[in-house]
Motif scaffolding. Structure first.
Motif, PDB file in Angstrom:
ATOM      1  N   VAL A  32      -1.024 -10.038   9.295  1.00 38.38           N
ATOM      2  CA  VAL A  32      -2.037 -10.608   8.402  1.00 38.38           C
ATOM      3  C   VAL A  32      -2.506 -11.975   8.918  1.00 38.38           C
ATOM      4  CG1 VAL A  32      -2.492 -11.401   6.041  1.00 38.38           C
ATOM      5  CG2 VAL A  32      -1.241  -9.285   6.414  1.00 38.38           C
ATOM      6  N   PHE A  36      -6.489 -12.794  10.165  1.00 31.02           N
ATOM      7  CA  PHE A  36      -7.347 -13.929   9.814  1.00 31.02           C
ATOM      8  C   PHE A  36      -7.694 -14.780  11.027  1.00 31.02           C
ATOM      9  CE2 PHE A  36      -5.864 -12.883   5.492  1.00 31.02           C
ATOM     10  CZ  PHE A  36      -7.120 -12.716   4.924  1.00 31.02           C
ATOM     11  N   MET A  63      -3.960   4.381  13.494  1.00 31.05           N
ATOM     12  CA  MET A  63      -3.112   3.681  12.530  1.00 31.05           C
ATOM     13  C   MET A  63      -2.262   4.582  11.629  1.00 31.05           C
ATOM     14  SD  MET A  63      -4.335   0.500  10.260  1.00 31.05           S
ATOM     15  CE  MET A  63      -3.195  -0.501   9.362  1.00 31.05           C
ATOM     16  N   PHE A  67       2.789   4.984  10.683  1.00 31.59           N
ATOM     17  CA  PHE A  67       3.674   4.946   9.516  1.00 31.59           C
ATOM     18  C   PHE A  67       4.706   6.060   9.534  1.00 31.59           C
ATOM     19  CE2 PHE A  67      -0.261   2.874   8.208  1.00 31.59           C
ATOM     20  CZ  PHE A  67       0.259   1.655   7.842  1.00 31.59           C
ATOM     21  N   VAL A  99      -2.920   1.358 -10.743  1.00 36.79           N
ATOM     22  CA  VAL A  99      -3.493   0.269  -9.943  1.00 36.79           C
ATOM     23  C   VAL A  99      -4.815   0.714  -9.324  1.00 36.79           C
ATOM     24  CG1 VAL A  99      -3.186  -1.217  -7.934  1.00 36.79           C
ATOM     25  CG2 VAL A  99      -1.246  -0.714  -9.391  1.00 36.79           C
ATOM     26  N   THR A 103      -8.263  -1.034 -10.565  1.00 35.39           N
ATOM     27  CA  THR A 103      -8.961  -1.813  -9.536  1.00 35.39           C
ATOM     28  C   THR A 103     -10.363  -1.253  -9.306  1.00 35.39           C
ATOM     29  OG1 THR A 103      -6.850  -2.159  -8.416  1.00 35.39           O
ATOM     30  CG2 THR A 103      -8.833  -2.651  -7.157  1.00 35.39           C
TER      31      THR A 103
ATOM     32  N   THR B 133       1.959  -4.545   1.209  1.00 37.89           N
ATOM     33  CA  THR B 133       2.341  -4.096   2.541  1.00 37.89           C
ATOM     34  C   THR B 133       3.805  -4.456   2.840  1.00 37.89           C
ATOM     35  OG1 THR B 133       1.477  -3.947   4.780  1.00 37.89           O
ATOM     36  CG2 THR B 133       1.510  -6.140   3.804  1.00 37.89           C
ATOM     37  N   ASN B 187      -5.471  -1.915  -2.664  1.00 38.65           N
ATOM     38  CA  ASN B 187      -4.684  -2.569  -3.696  1.00 38.65           C
ATOM     39  C   ASN B 187      -3.554  -1.670  -4.174  1.00 38.65           C
ATOM     40  OD1 ASN B 187      -4.197  -4.803  -5.250  1.00 38.65           O
ATOM     41  ND2 ASN B 187      -5.716  -4.332  -6.808  1.00 38.65           N
ATOM     42  N   ALA B 191      -1.366  -0.598   3.371  1.00 42.07           N
ATOM     43  CA  ALA B 191      -1.876  -0.247   4.706  1.00 42.07           C
ATOM     44  C   ALA B 191      -2.056   1.259   4.896  1.00 42.07           C
ATOM     45  CB  ALA B 191      -0.956  -0.815   5.780  1.00 42.07           C
ATOM     46  N   ILE B 212      -5.370  -5.717   0.908  1.00 49.39           N
ATOM     47  CA  ILE B 212      -3.968  -5.847   1.329  1.00 49.39           C
ATOM     48  C   ILE B 212      -3.560  -7.311   1.330  1.00 49.39           C
ATOM     49  CG2 ILE B 212      -2.338  -5.623   3.242  1.00 49.39           C
ATOM     50  CD1 ILE B 212      -3.809  -3.331   4.269  1.00 49.39           C
ATOM     51  N   ALA B 213      -4.397  -8.140   1.965  1.00 46.12           N
ATOM     52  CA  ALA B 213      -4.048  -9.550   2.103  1.00 46.12           C
ATOM     53  C   ALA B 213      -4.043 -10.248   0.741  1.00 46.12           C
ATOM     54  CB  ALA B 213      -5.018 -10.229   3.058  1.00 46.12           C
TER      55      ALA B 213
END
Lengths: 119, 230
Positions: A32, A36, A63, A67, A99, A103, B133, B187, B191, B212-213
């Motif tokens: 993370v 940024f 990606m 996992f 959630v 959201t 995450t 959310n 990931a 995520i952040a």
């Protein structure tokens, strides 16, 4: 060499993220921080999208598979998990649905209210 | 044979890619959401390891080259985010309120369900960081006195179930805005959800990366405040 250079930039940002993760006291993961850092470099024009896009898109495409090892790792925690298996699965699934639903509904409501667009 | 496979530096990687490909094939063939490639991959690999007597650590020797790429892949989420930054600025109220209400919904649902199941404090704080995450969630759980390995398990269950449910849920709730879908996936399912969001589109992927952040940081603040309620 194009791909090597691109991977070099991406790994460089990852390494910088790891260093920040070590030095700063916040519980922010290296990835993370790196995200940024890369965003700031892109905005500042230090890094141009075409300097890493081919490799970057390849990584984003691959990606999901990254996992798999973590999913398999559940087998090592199964001893601890089995006593609370049912509540854990029910709570994880139910709260995830809550959630995602809340959201999404809140975001969509604000977007459409502002835009005056109704379906 | 077992020893040759167990000491191989690539066996775990090949097994992971092969099992995931089988999962993708099955998903395409059946078109069922439950045939999630991650779930199928784990359902293939775990029995293979148990039958051959290869331990998770031996498997990981090969598979770690795959999970090793997770940090650089997370860094690359900056690319869609950069491209969609104008859209993000335009919708900052929706983005912020959407994520904040999701973080609150997560805490509230877990609190209520833990009471219903009569779970103890240790399990409550283990579950609280489940929608963020792994790297952040592990730290939050440890700090609050949770069981870190079980937090990781709940994070994985969350991610996989979020991806399995998302299409049905979006249809049911008539979620059509790409921004709203992306925020919901990031959310709710961190990931793993973001990887799915990227498949839906670049806007979804960008919003999910951001979620995520932001959700991770909000959860870091929220968990210590409510961690002692049970």
């Amino acid at each position: 060499m194009k791909y090597v250079k691109e991977a070099g930039i991406i790994f460089g940002m990852s390494a910088a993220g790891e260093i920040l993760n070590q030095l700063l006291p916040f519980p922010v993961p290296a990835g993370v921080y790196g995200l940024f850092l890369l965003l700031i470099c892109l905005l500042a024009g230090v890094v141009k999208p075409d300097m890493l896009e081919a490799t970057g898109n390849w990584m984003l495409d691959a990606m999901p598979i990254m996992f798999v090892p973590a999913c398999v790792g559940i087998m090592d925690s199964f001893g601890e998990l089995k006593d609370v298996l049912v509540p854990f699965v029910v709570i994880a699934v139910a709260s995830t649905a809550m959630v995602m639903g809340i959201t999404g509904r809140v975001a969509q409501w604000i977007i459409r209210r502002k835009g005056g667009k109704r379906s | 044979m077992r020893d040759a496979l167990a000491s191989s530096a690539y066996f775990g990687a090949v097994l992971s890619i092969g099992a995931y490909s089988a999962g993708m094939w099955l998903k395409k063939k059946t078109n069922l959401a439950i045939c999630n490639p991650l779930l199928i991959a784990a359902a293939i690999i775990v029995p293979v390891l148990l039958l051959t007597g290869i331990s998770y650590d031996e498997y990981m020797k090969g598979a770690q080259c795959i999970s090793y790429l997770l940090t650089p892949a997370t860094v690359c989420l900056a690319i869609p985010l950069y491209k969609q930054l104008a859209l993000l600025k335009k919708n900052k109220a929706a983005v912020f309120c959407g994520i904040a209400s999701g973080v609150a919904a997560n805490a509230l649902t877990i609190f209520v369900l833990c009471l219903l199941f009569r779970l103890e404090h240790v399990h409550y704080v283990t579950l609280l960081p489940k929608s963020i995450t792994t790297a952040i969630g592990m730290g939050v759980s440890e700090e609050a006195g949770g069981i870190v390995t079980l937090t990781v398990v709940s994070i994985i269950i969350t991610g996989v179930s979020g991806v399995i449910m998302c299409e049905k849920l979006f249809k049911l709730l008539r979620l059509e805005e790409p921004i709203a879908k992306g925020l919901a996936l990031g959310n709710g399912a961190h990931a793993i959800g973001t990887a799915k969001a990227l498949e839906l589109g670049e806007v979804e992927g960008a919003m999910s990366s951001l979620a995520i952040a932001v959700a991770g940081l909000m959860t870091v603040v929220v968990v210590p405040l409510i961690g002692n309620l049970i």
